[in-house]
Design an enzyme around this catalytic site. Structure first.
Site, PDB file in Angstrom:
ATOM      1  N   CYS A 162       0.813  -1.229   0.000  1.00 42.10           N
ATOM      2  CA  CYS A 162       0.000   0.000   0.000  1.00 42.10           C
ATOM      3  C   CYS A 162       0.837   1.265   0.000  1.00 42.10           C
ATOM      4  O   CYS A 162       0.283   2.373  -0.074  1.00 42.10           O
ATOM      5  CB  CYS A 162      -0.924  -0.009   1.206  1.00 42.10           C
ATOM      6  N   HIS A 294      -3.417   7.756   5.685  1.00 46.34           N
ATOM      7  CA  HIS A 294      -3.500   6.427   5.098  1.00 46.34           C
ATOM      8  C   HIS A 294      -4.945   5.943   5.283  1.00 46.34           C
ATOM      9  O   HIS A 294      -5.546   5.427   4.367  1.00 46.34           O
ATOM     10  CB  HIS A 294      -2.481   5.477   5.728  1.00 46.34           C
ATOM     11  N   GLU A 305      -2.758   5.391  13.397  1.00 44.02           N
ATOM     12  CA  GLU A 305      -2.351   6.581  12.647  1.00 44.02           C
ATOM     13  C   GLU A 305      -2.661   7.851  13.449  1.00 44.02           C
ATOM     14  O   GLU A 305      -1.842   8.772  13.508  1.00 44.02           O
ATOM     15  CB  GLU A 305      -3.074   6.612  11.292  1.00 44.02           C
ATOM     16  N   LYS A 326      -9.921   7.662   0.887  1.00 42.27           N
ATOM     17  CA  LYS A 326     -10.269   6.267   0.550  1.00 42.27           C
ATOM     18  C   LYS A 326     -11.753   6.022   0.748  1.00 42.27           C
ATOM     19  O   LYS A 326     -12.324   5.111   0.152  1.00 42.27           O
ATOM     20  CB  LYS A 326      -9.480   5.289   1.423  1.00 42.27           C
ATOM     21  N   HIS A 331      -9.478   1.907  -1.592  1.00 34.63           N
ATOM     22  CA  HIS A 331      -8.045   1.743  -1.363  1.00 34.63           C
ATOM     23  C   HIS A 331      -7.431   1.169  -2.637  1.00 34.63           C
ATOM     24  O   HIS A 331      -7.661   0.007  -2.974  1.00 34.63           O
ATOM     25  CB  HIS A 331      -7.842   0.795  -0.181  1.00 34.63           C
ATOM     26  N   PHE A 390       1.342  -2.872   4.505  1.00 36.40           N
ATOM     27  CA  PHE A 390       1.579  -4.194   5.065  1.00 36.40           C
ATOM     28  C   PHE A 390       3.076  -4.483   4.927  1.00 36.40           C
ATOM     29  O   PHE A 390       3.706  -4.100   3.943  1.00 36.40           O
ATOM     30  CB  PHE A 390       0.807  -5.248   4.273  1.00 36.40           C
TER      31      PHE A 390
END
Lengths: 403, 85
Positions: A162, A294, A305, A326, A331, A390
């Site tokens: 990502c 994010h 976050e 998003k 995403h 990830f």
């Protein structure tokens, strides 16, 4: 060290097939997420996504191109065409020799893998089309952009899940800043919305069946999107000398690795990337008016976050705005940072902050100004764009208003 | 459609030409078909006739399949189709 301008932008994603359409949708808080439409979707437990619908590839590409271009490459070429046209650049001579293309993608030609596995496993055929490999390879999109625009300098593809696009754009930025290249084409693309692509994600149990609601207490997971965004990063003096329009200035970046867990995010890793980007760009934390989060809409990411932002910014965390687009475009995995950079450009250039839509319930663990549901007008001098992948690989970019 | 007409149709599509512009003495090179176009044509022919063509792109001249002209390609395919039936 050279200053770095953005002189072109292009995109195709669930919100629109141009930058203007995408920014209009973000301003209006429009949702591009809806029912997925592709073969065998009824066998999926997750049936929503930010799919690109207003797009007939056969109307854009000829037969010879169609057999070579996976959907992620198609998206890339469409976005690159817009970006390079906006920049007004043509590449020849020395400029061609030093200008390259660095792109991000996590999966590359996922639907090409998917279709051809079907052919050999499900249909039992023993022969596949000869272009399967050049079509699915992760660097196919970067290579086709280089061929189309005569970009003969450093070119490659970055794959960090990502954070792929942010890592790619960070590389392009440092190449221009160092003086190695006058111009770099950069961004990212993803197209995982096919049966196998979504089925793989279902396995992790992190997907929402109904909506992406970042920071909202009732959030229940991420929703996938698809598409691409491509930018032209250019030496500011070079851009000024030719009278180019400057959309924003890229001023800093940082990358960090959590070195901790293959899927769970780390507050420290995220905080180090944000603090690092500000240090790299000579940015005082109180200059940051907007963070494109994010913000995946998972329980773990959003609270981690927000805690990282609180740690890095202290009291100023309550004064800045942080939103996750998003919620609108989904995403885009390896392409997500690129599409989200558009929201940062809109913040610093137009003074419009894209909202976090689908926000329904306050979460004390996400107690920041998440710009719920409605866009806002505000002057923003510096915006950060977060990507936390990830594997614990983080990359944050900083943009500054150009004036 | 016989084997010859089918093969010419496939080669013509690959070359973006009309079938009547593909003659038996044409070479793939003269038709503007490059190495990728060649493997794609071979794939299309294999699909059309459900045959396996013994062709290795690394050593075309050593393959047991003569691609030096449209006529030799058609001859090779006719042979493979006959062997199969």
């Amino acid at each position: 060290m050279k200053r770095v301008a953005i002189t072109g932008a292009g995109t195709i994603n669930a919100l629109g097939v141009t930058v203007d359409q995408t920014l209009d949708a973000m301003r209006e808080g429009r949702c591009g997420i809806g029912p997925l439409s592709f073969r065998d979707v009824e066998r999926l437990s997750i049936q929503i996504g930010g799919q690109v619908n207003d797009f007939v590839p056969e109307a854009v590409f000829n037969r010879q191109q169609m057999v070579l271009f996976d959907r992620f490459t198609q998206f890339t070429l469409i976005a690159a065409k817009q970006a390079i046209a906006q920049s007004g650049l043509t590449f020849s001579g020395d400029l061609s020799a030093t200008s390259g293309v660095v792109l991000g993608t996590a999966g590359g030609g996922v639907s090409t893998w998917d279709e051809n596995y079907r052919t050999v496993y499900e249909e039992g055929k023993n022969r596949v089309h000869p272009f399967v490999v050049p079509k699915l390879m992760n660097n196919a999109a970067a290579s086709h952009v280089s061929m189309e625009y005569n970009l003969k300098g450093p070119s490659f593809t970055v794959s960090t899940a990502c954070a792929s696009s942010n890592h790619a754009m960070a590389q392009a930025f440092s190449m221009v800043r160092s003086g190695m290249s006058k111009v770099m084409v950069t961004g990212g693309s993803e197209s995982m919305l096919c049966f196998g692509g979504v089925k793989a994600w279902e396995g992790l149990r992190v997907m929402s069946k109904d909506a992406c609601r970042p920071f909202s207490a009732n959030r229940n997971g991420m929703v996938q999107g698809e598409g691409a965004a491509i930018f032209v990063f250019e030496d500011l003096d070079h851009a000024k000398a030719r009278g180019a329009e400057i959309l924003a200035e890229v001023v800093g970046f940082a990358m960090s690795s959590d070195a901790a867990d293959i899927v769970m995010p780390s507050k420290q890793g995220a905080a180090r990337a944000m603090a690092g980007a500000m240090r790299d760009g000579g940015i005082n934390p109180d200059e940051v008016g907007y963070i494109n989060a994010h913000g995946t809409g998972t329980a773990a990411n959003d609270k981690t976050e927000c805690a990282a932002v609180a740690d890095v910014f202290g009291h100023h965390a309550d004064d800045l705005m942080i939103s996750s687009t998003k919620s609108m475009h989904g995403h885009l995995i390896g392409g997500t940072g690129a599409v989200e950079l558009l929201a940062c450009i809109m913040a610093v250039r137009d003074g419009v902050i894209a909202p976090t839509i689908g926000y329904e319930e306050f979460d004390p663990e996400c107690a920041l100004d998440v710009v719920p549901n409605t866009a806002r007008e505000a002057r923003v001098d510096v915006a950060l764009s977060n990507a936390f992948a990830f594997g614990g690989l983080n990359a944050v970019l900083a943009l500054r208003k150009f004036s | 459609m016989n084997v010859q007409d089918q093969v010419i149709a496939i080669i013509a599509e690959q070359a973006v030409l009309e079938p009547q512009d593909v003659t038996l003495d044409s070479t793939l090179e003269s038709l503007g078909i490059d190495s990728l176009g060649l493997v794609e044509s071979i794939f299309a022919i294999e699909e059309a006739f459900d045959i396996q063509i013994p062709f290795n792109a690394n050593a075309p001249s050593e393959s047991d399949f003569d691609i030096s002209s449209v006529a030799t390609i058609i001859h090779g395919i006719e042979k493979l189709v006959a062997e199969q039936s």
